[in-house]
Design a protein around this motif. Structure first.
Motif, PDB file in Angstrom:
ATOM      1  N   VAL A 155       0.826  -1.204   0.000  1.00 44.25           N
ATOM      2  CA  VAL A 155       0.000   0.000   0.000  1.00 44.25           C
ATOM      3  C   VAL A 155       0.861   1.254   0.000  1.00 44.25           C
ATOM      4  O   VAL A 155       0.622   2.197  -0.762  1.00 44.25           O
ATOM      5  CB  VAL A 155      -0.945   0.005   1.220  1.00 44.25           C
ATOM      6  CG1 VAL A 155      -1.657   1.351   1.333  1.00 44.25           C
ATOM      7  CG2 VAL A 155      -1.974  -1.104   1.097  1.00 44.25           C
ATOM      8  N   LYS A 156       1.879   1.285   0.856  1.00 45.57           N
ATOM      9  CA  LYS A 156       2.740   2.462   0.946  1.00 45.57           C
ATOM     10  C   LYS A 156       3.412   2.750  -0.388  1.00 45.57           C
ATOM     11  O   LYS A 156       3.538   3.909  -0.794  1.00 45.57           O
ATOM     12  CB  LYS A 156       3.789   2.253   2.034  1.00 45.57           C
ATOM     13  CG  LYS A 156       3.234   2.314   3.450  1.00 45.57           C
ATOM     14  CD  LYS A 156       4.344   2.167   4.471  1.00 45.57           C
ATOM     15  CE  LYS A 156       3.798   2.280   5.895  1.00 45.57           C
ATOM     16  NZ  LYS A 156       4.866   2.149   6.913  1.00 45.57           N
ATOM     17  N   ASN A 157       3.855   1.713  -1.064  1.00 44.14           N
ATOM     18  CA  ASN A 157       4.541   1.920  -2.328  1.00 44.14           C
ATOM     19  C   ASN A 157       3.583   2.325  -3.437  1.00 44.14           C
ATOM     20  O   ASN A 157       3.851   3.253  -4.193  1.00 44.14           O
ATOM     21  CB  ASN A 157       5.295   0.650  -2.722  1.00 44.14           C
ATOM     22  CG  ASN A 157       6.260   0.878  -3.852  1.00 44.14           C
ATOM     23  OD1 ASN A 157       5.856   0.942  -5.000  1.00 44.14           O
ATOM     24  ND2 ASN A 157       7.533   1.004  -3.533  1.00 44.14           N
ATOM     25  N   ALA A 158       2.449   1.633  -3.518  1.00 41.62           N
ATOM     26  CA  ALA A 158       1.498   1.914  -4.597  1.00 41.62           C
ATOM     27  C   ALA A 158       0.893   3.305  -4.480  1.00 41.62           C
ATOM     28  O   ALA A 158       0.580   3.942  -5.489  1.00 41.62           O
ATOM     29  CB  ALA A 158       0.396   0.858  -4.597  1.00 41.62           C
ATOM     30  N   SER A 159       0.736   3.801  -3.256  1.00 50.24           N
ATOM     31  CA  SER A 159       0.080   5.097  -3.042  1.00 50.24           C
ATOM     32  C   SER A 159       1.065   6.219  -2.751  1.00 50.24           C
ATOM     33  O   SER A 159       0.655   7.301  -2.317  1.00 50.24           O
ATOM     34  CB  SER A 159      -0.918   4.984  -1.883  1.00 50.24           C
ATOM     35  OG  SER A 159      -0.255   4.673  -0.672  1.00 50.24           O
ATOM     36  N   SER A 160       2.340   5.995  -2.991  1.00 49.00           N
ATOM     37  CA  SER A 160       3.364   6.981  -2.620  1.00 49.00           C
ATOM     38  C   SER A 160       3.228   8.292  -3.383  1.00 49.00           C
ATOM     39  O   SER A 160       3.697   9.333  -2.904  1.00 49.00           O
ATOM     40  CB  SER A 160       4.759   6.390  -2.847  1.00 49.00           C
ATOM     41  OG  SER A 160       4.952   6.061  -4.218  1.00 49.00           O
ATOM     42  N   LEU A 161       2.595   8.289  -4.534  1.00 50.55           N
ATOM     43  CA  LEU A 161       2.430   9.520  -5.312  1.00 50.55           C
ATOM     44  C   LEU A 161       1.102  10.215  -5.038  1.00 50.55           C
ATOM     45  O   LEU A 161       0.824  11.259  -5.612  1.00 50.55           O
ATOM     46  CB  LEU A 161       2.541   9.209  -6.813  1.00 50.55           C
ATOM     47  CG  LEU A 161       3.883   8.653  -7.289  1.00 50.55           C
ATOM     48  CD1 LEU A 161       3.842   8.381  -8.788  1.00 50.55           C
ATOM     49  CD2 LEU A 161       5.022   9.607  -6.948  1.00 50.55           C
ATOM     50  N   ASP A 164      -2.104  12.365   1.149  1.00 49.21           N
ATOM     51  CA  ASP A 164      -2.548  11.590   2.310  1.00 49.21           C
ATOM     52  C   ASP A 164      -4.064  11.472   2.390  1.00 49.21           C
ATOM     53  O   ASP A 164      -4.586  10.448   2.842  1.00 49.21           O
ATOM     54  CB  ASP A 164      -2.014  12.228   3.603  1.00 49.21           C
ATOM     55  CG  ASP A 164      -0.499  12.089   3.717  1.00 49.21           C
ATOM     56  OD1 ASP A 164       0.057  11.193   3.049  1.00 49.21           O
ATOM     57  OD2 ASP A 164       0.108  12.877   4.469  1.00 49.21           O
ATOM     58  N   LYS A 165      -4.760  12.499   1.956  1.00 48.77           N
ATOM     59  CA  LYS A 165      -6.217  12.502   2.037  1.00 48.77           C
ATOM     60  C   LYS A 165      -6.879  12.100   0.718  1.00 48.77           C
ATOM     61  O   LYS A 165      -8.099  12.238   0.573  1.00 48.77           O
ATOM     62  CB  LYS A 165      -6.708  13.898   2.447  1.00 48.77           C
ATOM     63  CG  LYS A 165      -6.189  14.363   3.802  1.00 48.77           C
ATOM     64  CD  LYS A 165      -6.632  13.428   4.924  1.00 48.77           C
ATOM     65  CE  LYS A 165      -6.160  13.939   6.283  1.00 48.77           C
ATOM     66  NZ  LYS A 165      -6.573  13.037   7.391  1.00 48.77           N
ATOM     67  N   ASP A 166      -6.096  11.596  -0.200  1.00 52.55           N
ATOM     68  CA  ASP A 166      -6.666  11.168  -1.481  1.00 52.55           C
ATOM     69  C   ASP A 166      -7.649  10.019  -1.244  1.00 52.55           C
ATOM     70  O   ASP A 166      -7.318   9.045  -0.562  1.00 52.55           O
ATOM     71  CB  ASP A 166      -5.542  10.710  -2.420  1.00 52.55           C
ATOM     72  CG  ASP A 166      -6.034  10.505  -3.839  1.00 52.55           C
ATOM     73  OD1 ASP A 166      -6.856   9.587  -4.059  1.00 52.55           O
ATOM     74  OD2 ASP A 166      -5.600  11.243  -4.736  1.00 52.55           O
ATOM     75  N   PRO A 167      -8.871  10.118  -1.780  1.00 50.66           N
ATOM     76  CA  PRO A 167      -9.870   9.064  -1.550  1.00 50.66           C
ATOM     77  C   PRO A 167      -9.412   7.681  -2.000  1.00 50.66           C
ATOM     78  O   PRO A 167      -9.758   6.675  -1.371  1.00 50.66           O
ATOM     79  CB  PRO A 167     -11.078   9.546  -2.371  1.00 50.66           C
ATOM     80  CG  PRO A 167     -10.892  11.019  -2.500  1.00 50.66           C
ATOM     81  CD  PRO A 167      -9.418  11.242  -2.562  1.00 50.66           C
ATOM     82  N   VAL A 168      -8.645   7.611  -3.075  1.00 53.68           N
ATOM     83  CA  VAL A 168      -8.165   6.327  -3.565  1.00 53.68           C
ATOM     84  C   VAL A 168      -7.208   5.693  -2.554  1.00 53.68           C
ATOM     85  O   VAL A 168      -7.282   4.488  -2.259  1.00 53.68           O
ATOM     86  CB  VAL A 168      -7.482   6.492  -4.932  1.00 53.68           C
ATOM     87  CG1 VAL A 168      -6.886   5.166  -5.396  1.00 53.68           C
ATOM     88  CG2 VAL A 168      -8.475   7.004  -5.967  1.00 53.68           C
ATOM     89  N   LYS A 169      -6.325   6.516  -2.011  1.00 53.42           N
ATOM     90  CA  LYS A 169      -5.375   6.014  -1.013  1.00 53.42           C
ATOM     91  C   LYS A 169      -6.093   5.591   0.263  1.00 53.42           C
ATOM     92  O   LYS A 169      -5.798   4.531   0.840  1.00 53.42           O
ATOM     93  CB  LYS A 169      -4.337   7.093  -0.693  1.00 53.42           C
ATOM     94  CG  LYS A 169      -3.296   6.666   0.318  1.00 53.42           C
ATOM     95  CD  LYS A 169      -2.249   7.745   0.533  1.00 53.42           C
ATOM     96  CE  LYS A 169      -1.173   7.281   1.507  1.00 53.42           C
ATOM     97  NZ  LYS A 169      -0.106   8.311   1.682  1.00 53.42           N
ATOM     98  N   LEU A 170      -7.038   6.392   0.701  1.00 48.26           N
ATOM     99  CA  LEU A 170      -7.802   6.065   1.906  1.00 48.26           C
ATOM    100  C   LEU A 170      -8.594   4.777   1.729  1.00 48.26           C
ATOM    101  O   LEU A 170      -8.705   3.968   2.659  1.00 48.26           O
ATOM    102  CB  LEU A 170      -8.730   7.221   2.275  1.00 48.26           C
ATOM    103  CG  LEU A 170      -8.043   8.536   2.677  1.00 48.26           C
ATOM    104  CD1 LEU A 170      -9.091   9.618   2.930  1.00 48.26           C
ATOM    105  CD2 LEU A 170      -7.170   8.331   3.910  1.00 48.26           C
TER     106      LEU A 170
END
Length: 228
Positions: A155-161, A164-170
């Motif tokens: 998760v940390k790697n895939a969402s690194s770009l 923090d509050k991006d809905p996709v990352k959340l």
């Protein structure tokens, strides 16, 4: 005869400047830490594989100020290496399917040996994301501040770009929480109930498939982070 107190210098004599000495530094930079000792481990391998992009040089157009070229370029590189990030998920899914085949065997084919194999497969599929199922060494690493959960590293790697509050990352982080909770519940069930009873084994088998579903949802969340 030369007058006293006057030094004669021959025209053929060459005066050489004093030899130069290398500059002295008050301190030296400390040596770089051995990077391979931090990266080359089973849990961190997924992060290392995601960094294998060719070649690691920004295109000239991406170096202009005020242009989002570098970020777009990095996003493209992540897409190209998506299979490395998704590989642990696919491997765990296959392991869970093998575990399902074991737990659904007939009573005459299911004994202590099969139970131990089943529990071992569950630990392998969870990839150190269930604290109670970690080895002492892995738990020591976790207590030392090292991230040992492979799925969390994914998760940390895939969402690194992503912000923090991006809905996709959340959403991906929520699916990670659901996945770890499912693995924990499955592990507790397999260790506590009497799986020699056919009805109990069916409950565990259903829990295995529920975890597979959580794994599928988690995989979709990672794909959305990578935009693949």
């Amino acid at each position: 005869m030369a007058p006293p107190n006057i030094l004669l210098i021959s025209s053929t004599t060459t005066l050489l400047p004093p030899p130069l000495k290398p500059p002295r530094f008050e301190s030296q930079l400390p040596p770089l830490p051995p990077l391979y000792t931090k990266l080359f481990s089973r849990r961190n391998a997924v992060v290392l594989l995601s960094l294998i992009v060719a070649p690691l040089t920004f295109p000239s157009s991406a170096l202009s100020f005020g242009i989002s070229g570098p970020k777009e370029w990095l996003r493209d590189q992540k897409k190209k290496t998506a299979k490395y990030l998704l590989a642990p998920i696919d491997a765990s899914r296959n392991i869970l399917r093998s575990a399902y085949l074991i737990i659904t065997r007939n009573e005459s084919e299911f004994g202590e040996k099969e139970l131990e194999e089943f529990q071992s497969l569950l630990r392998s599929a969870a990839r150190d994301c269930v604290p109670t199922e970690r080895s002492s060494f892995v738990q020591f690493q976790s207590n030392s501040g090292v991230e040992v959960c492979t799925f969390r590293l994914v998760v940390k790697n895939a969402s690194s770009l992503l912000a923090d509050k991006d809905p996709v990352k959340l959403a991906a982080e929520t699916k990670l929480t659901d996945l770890i909770r499912s693995f924990s519940s499955l592990s507790d069930m397999a260790n506590e109930i009497d799986v020699q009873v056919a009805s109990n084994r069916q409950k565990v088998a259903n829990a295995v498939m529920d975890t597979v579903t959580c794994l599928d949802n988690f995989e979709q969340g990672i794909k959305e982070c990578l935009e693949v």
